[in-house]
Each structure stands twice: as structure tokens, then as C-alpha cells.
Design an enzyme around this catalytic site. Structure first.
Site, PDB file in Angstrom:
ATOM      1  N   TYR A 123      34.462  48.196  44.374  1.00 60.54           N
ATOM      2  CA  TYR A 123      33.212  47.475  44.126  1.00 60.54           C
ATOM      3  C   TYR A 123      32.315  47.416  45.367  1.00 60.54           C
ATOM      4  O   TYR A 123      31.268  46.774  45.353  1.00 60.54           O
ATOM      5  CB  TYR A 123      33.484  46.063  43.611  1.00 60.54           C
ATOM      6  CG  TYR A 123      34.031  46.015  42.195  1.00 60.54           C
ATOM      7  CD1 TYR A 123      34.392  47.173  41.523  1.00 60.54           C
ATOM      8  CD2 TYR A 123      34.183  44.811  41.523  1.00 60.54           C
ATOM      9  CE1 TYR A 123      34.907  47.128  40.231  1.00 60.54           C
ATOM     10  CE2 TYR A 123      34.690  44.761  40.227  1.00 60.54           C
ATOM     11  CZ  TYR A 123      35.052  45.915  39.595  1.00 60.54           C
ATOM     12  OH  TYR A 123      35.553  45.864  38.313  1.00 60.54           O
ATOM     13  N   LYS A 168      48.862  49.424  43.051  1.00 65.32           N
ATOM     14  CA  LYS A 168      49.255  50.702  42.444  1.00 65.32           C
ATOM     15  C   LYS A 168      49.573  51.672  43.591  1.00 65.32           C
ATOM     16  O   LYS A 168      49.029  52.774  43.674  1.00 65.32           O
ATOM     17  CB  LYS A 168      48.100  51.195  41.545  1.00 65.32           C
ATOM     18  CG  LYS A 168      48.407  52.404  40.694  1.00 65.32           C
ATOM     19  CD  LYS A 168      49.297  52.121  39.502  1.00 65.32           C
ATOM     20  CE  LYS A 168      49.628  53.411  38.776  1.00 65.32           C
ATOM     21  NZ  LYS A 168      50.578  53.219  37.665  1.00 65.32           N
ATOM     22  N   ASP A 201      49.677  48.284  36.123  1.00 64.74           N
ATOM     23  CA  ASP A 201      49.873  48.571  34.693  1.00 64.74           C
ATOM     24  C   ASP A 201      51.011  47.719  34.126  1.00 64.74           C
ATOM     25  O   ASP A 201      50.903  47.138  33.048  1.00 64.74           O
ATOM     26  CB  ASP A 201      50.082  50.070  34.427  1.00 64.74           C
ATOM     27  CG  ASP A 201      50.907  50.772  35.490  1.00 64.74           C
ATOM     28  OD1 ASP A 201      51.372  50.106  36.436  1.00 64.74           O
ATOM     29  OD2 ASP A 201      51.096  51.995  35.374  1.00 64.74           O
ATOM     30  N   ASP A 225      39.503  41.768  38.678  1.00 64.23           N
ATOM     31  CA  ASP A 225      38.443  41.633  37.681  1.00 64.23           C
ATOM     32  C   ASP A 225      39.025  41.855  36.284  1.00 64.23           C
ATOM     33  O   ASP A 225      38.840  41.049  35.363  1.00 64.23           O
ATOM     34  CB  ASP A 225      37.346  42.675  37.995  1.00 64.23           C
ATOM     35  CG  ASP A 225      36.124  42.518  37.103  1.00 64.23           C
ATOM     36  OD1 ASP A 225      36.049  41.529  36.359  1.00 64.23           O
ATOM     37  OD2 ASP A 225      35.241  43.396  37.166  1.00 64.23           O
ATOM     38  N   ASP A 229      40.210  38.773  32.955  1.00 66.26           N
ATOM     39  CA  ASP A 229      39.772  38.666  31.558  1.00 66.26           C
ATOM     40  C   ASP A 229      41.000  38.620  30.643  1.00 66.26           C
ATOM     41  O   ASP A 229      41.037  37.876  29.663  1.00 66.26           O
ATOM     42  CB  ASP A 229      38.897  39.878  31.161  1.00 66.26           C
ATOM     43  CG  ASP A 229      37.421  39.670  31.507  1.00 66.26           C
ATOM     44  OD1 ASP A 229      37.143  39.035  32.542  1.00 66.26           O
ATOM     45  OD2 ASP A 229      36.552  40.155  30.746  1.00 66.26           O
TER      46      ASP A 229
HETATM   47 MG    MG Z   1      34.728  40.577  35.083  1.00 66.59          MG
END
Ligand code: MG
Ligand code: NAI
Length: 339
Positions: A123, A168, A201, A225, A229
């Protein structure tokens, strides 16, 4: 003490959930010995259309000056607003609790905090396109990895003393490799904390299968991020998910979700995400300014939210039939003891 709060309503459902949260703030000022000077600023898609800028200088200055900032979701300009603010003010720790409150349709019992590095990774925005290729650069530094690990340790010490580093590193050997190594090194300074690790994962599966096995998840920007969710849905829905973007001496609080254009303007958005962001802001301000009354207010607000949920004061996403603003009004009554 009077706290100056910079308030950005944002796009889509942002103004609606802000109205409900402002009603709650009004009750709190009326019922307790705390006071706020709320100043409104623009940012986001609508702001871009009106002013030509998604993040005007006036907003940046308002945030800089305020004791804390609260922000509704913005839309397609998220990268120009929130991602930029996080980097601009070095709000390096994104704290995202996922907790199933009573009366919610949670998938499983969950009570964890995702501690997400908030300033780098993919990001960072280093993306280039040429000759039919698009390239993104993932930046992971020792400095940022160490300070976010320290933040995770700090929270772990107040909770179950358990941190899971999510990465990862089997594939992203250098970037995730460094993050994992530095996080391990930093956490080794806290022998009372149990540290384990998991590939991202596998972690996304475990979040659904046995979320109760997590306490603090420490991870990089994009993984945090995505996982937040997912964790929010396990806890009963994105409409309940609040977060804090915390820096050395500044903080910005916001719902985890976006501007929800599919339900914007209908008056049915869930404002608890914004109200819980308010609660997180009270807590941060209280600790920072050693304000016992405000710390008490943050606890009372959480208990009133629990009471409201138990009474079925819920929006349609939670299986209820309340409208956004009515959640604010009912909480107003509950806080002032007339509900
Ligand atoms: Mg988000
Ligand atoms: P979203 O989070 O806005 O919506 C996903 C789903 O959850 C939708 O079905 C929506 O209706 C529902 N939902 C979200 N919040 C809700 C609430 N409070 N009450 C009831 N239902 C709720 O994600 P989406 O659709 O991917 O993104 C929409 C816009 O938001 C995009 O333009 C994106 O860039 C922006 N965004 C902004 C963020 C920020 O300001 N921090 C964060 C994430 C997305």
C-alpha cells in the site's frame, strides 16, 4: 478539558452513520463531565467533486490541530484520503478489534485484535505500468516492523498474552521474511507472551474454523486489511467493525468498512461501526490525557451498546428493523437513563 475533534463525514453512508454517532456524542456531553469541540472537514469523492481535491489542505491542517480525528468512510478516493493520511501523519498502527457482542449473528465466538502495519507494504503506492506490464513494489522495513510488533506486545500484555504473526514468508522470502524475523526478535523481549506464527492463507481459514484460538494477530498492511473484513464478518458483520489508526501522538478513528454505495441514502446503514470508533477514540484520548472520566465514559458507552443490542436495537444487516438515525436516538435515551 475540552477536546478538539476533527470530524470527516465522508461519502455514501458516511454522513448517515455520522449523524447517529453525533447523537451519541450529544448524549455523552449532556450526561457526563466531558466536552468536545467538533469541527467538520471535507474529504473524499464528494469533496473532490466540490473542491477539486479529495483531501484539501484545510482538512489536513484541521487533523493536525485536533486532539483526535474521526472519519466516516470515503469512496473511490480512499487511496488519496485515508491511505495518504496514514502515511502523512505516520499513523503506523492500525488497531482492529473483532468481538462478537451479544445479540449478533456471529459465525463463531471471537474476541481478537488485528494489529496491522499501516504505512508500508504494497500500500506504499509504488506502482508502475509500462509495455503491457504493471509492477508494484512491496516495502517492508525493519523500523516499521519493529514498532508494530511493539504495539502488538503492548496490547497482548493487557489481554491473553498471545501473539500470532501472520505472513507468507515461504513465498515472499525477503519482505515477509524480514517482517517475521524482526517481529520475532522484538517479541522475544517479552518472555511472558506466547508467540506463534501462521501463513496468511492458513490464517484466513483458521479465522473461520477456530477464531477463539487467536488473541492478537500481528501482520503487514494488505494482509491486515483483508483479514479484518473477514474477522468482522465472523463477529457478526462489517457494520460493527471499528478501528484506530494510531501514531506517536496523533490518532484517527474510523469504521473498517467502505462507503457502502449499495445502501447509501436509504437510512438503513449500521452506525455501530462509527459509534464503536467513537468509543475507541474516547479510550485513546483518556489514556493519553489521563482522563478518568473519559475512560469511564468509554466503558459506559460500550455497556450501552451491549444493552441496545440485547434489546434488539439493530439495523437490517444485523437482522433488525431500526433505521440508522433511530439507533443514535435510542442510544441517546439509554445513555441519559431514559431508555
Ligand atoms: Mg479494508
Ligand atoms: P464496503 O465496505 O463499502 O461494502 C461491503 C458490503 O458491506 C456492502 O454490501 C455494504 O452494503 C455492506 N456494509 C458496509 N458497511 C455497512 C454498514 N455500516 N451497515 C450495513 N452494511 C454495510 O466495501 P466496497 O463496496 O468494497 O467499497 C465501497 C467503497 O468504499 C469503495 O469506493 C472503496 O474504495 C471505499 N472504501 C473506503 C474505505 C475507507 O474510507 N477507509 C475502506 C474500504 C473501502
Amino acid at each position: 478539558m475540552k477536546y478538539e475533534i476533527a470530524w470527516i463525514k465522508g461519502d455514501g453512508i458516511g454522513p448517515e452513520i455520522s449523524e447517529a454517532a453525533l447523537k451519541v456524542l450529544e448524549a455523552i456531553e449532556k450526561g457526563f463531565n466531558v466536552s468536545f469541540d467538533v469541527k467538520f472537514y471535507l474529504a473524499g469523492d464528494d469533496c473532490l467533486n466540490i473542491t477539486g481535491k479529495a483531501l484539501p489542505e484545510e482538512t489536513v491542517e484541521g487533523i493536525r490541530r485536533a486532539h483526535a480525528t474521526i472519519k466516516g468512510p470515503v469512496g473511490e478516493t480512499a487511496a488519496d484520503v485515508i491511505v495518504k493520511l496514514r502515511q502523512m501523519f505516520d499513523l503506523y498502527a492500525n488497531i482492529r478489534p473483532a468481538k462478537n457482542y451479544p445479540g449478533l449473528n456471529a459465525i463463531k465466538d471471537i474476541d481478537l485484535i488485528i494489529v496491522r502495519e499501516n504505512t508500508e507494504g504494497l500500500y506504499k503506492g509504488f506502482e508502475y505500468e509500462f509495455d503491457g506490464k504493471a509492477i508494484g513494489i512491496r516495502v517492508i522495513t525493519e523500523r516499521a516492523s519493529r514498532r508494530i510488533a511493539r504495539e502488538a506486545a503492548k496490547l497482548a500484555l493487557q489481554r491473553k498474552k498471545k501473539v500470532t504473526i501472520v505472513h507468507k514468508a515461504n513465498v515472499l522470502r525477503k519482505t515477509c521474511g524480514l517482517f517475521r524475523r524482526v517481529a520475532r526478535d522484538e517479541l522475544s523481549k517479552y518472555p511472558e507472551i506466547e508467540v506463534n506464527e501462521m501463513y496468511v492463507d492458513a490464517a484466513s481459514m483458521a479465522l473461520i474454523r477456530n477464531p477463539e484460538s487467536f488473541d492478537i494477530i500481528l501482520t503487514t498492511n494488505m494482509f491486515g486489511d483483508i483479514l479484518s473484513d473477514e474477522a468482522a464478518q465472523v463477529a457478526g458483520g462489517l457494520g460493527m467493525a471499528a478501528s484506530g489508526n494510531i501514531g506517536e501522538d496523533m490518532a484517527l478513528f474510523e469504521p473498517v468498512h467502505g462507503s457502502a454505495p449499495d445502501i447509501a441514502g436509504k437510512g438503513i446503514a449500521n452506525p455501530y461501526s462509527m459509534i464503536l470508533s467513537l468509543k475507541m477514540m474516547f479510550e485513546w484520548l483518556a489514556n493519553r490525557h489521563n482522563d478518568k472520566e473519559l475512560l469511564n465514559v468509554s466503558k459506559i458507552l460500550e455497556s450501552k451498546i451491549v444493552e441496545a443490542l440485547k434489546k434488539g436495537i439493530k439495523t437490517p444487516d444485523l437482522g433488525g428493523s431500526y433505521r440508522t438515525i433511530d439507533i443514535g436516538s435510542r442510544l441517546y435515551d439509554l445513555i441519559l437513563g431514559s431508555g
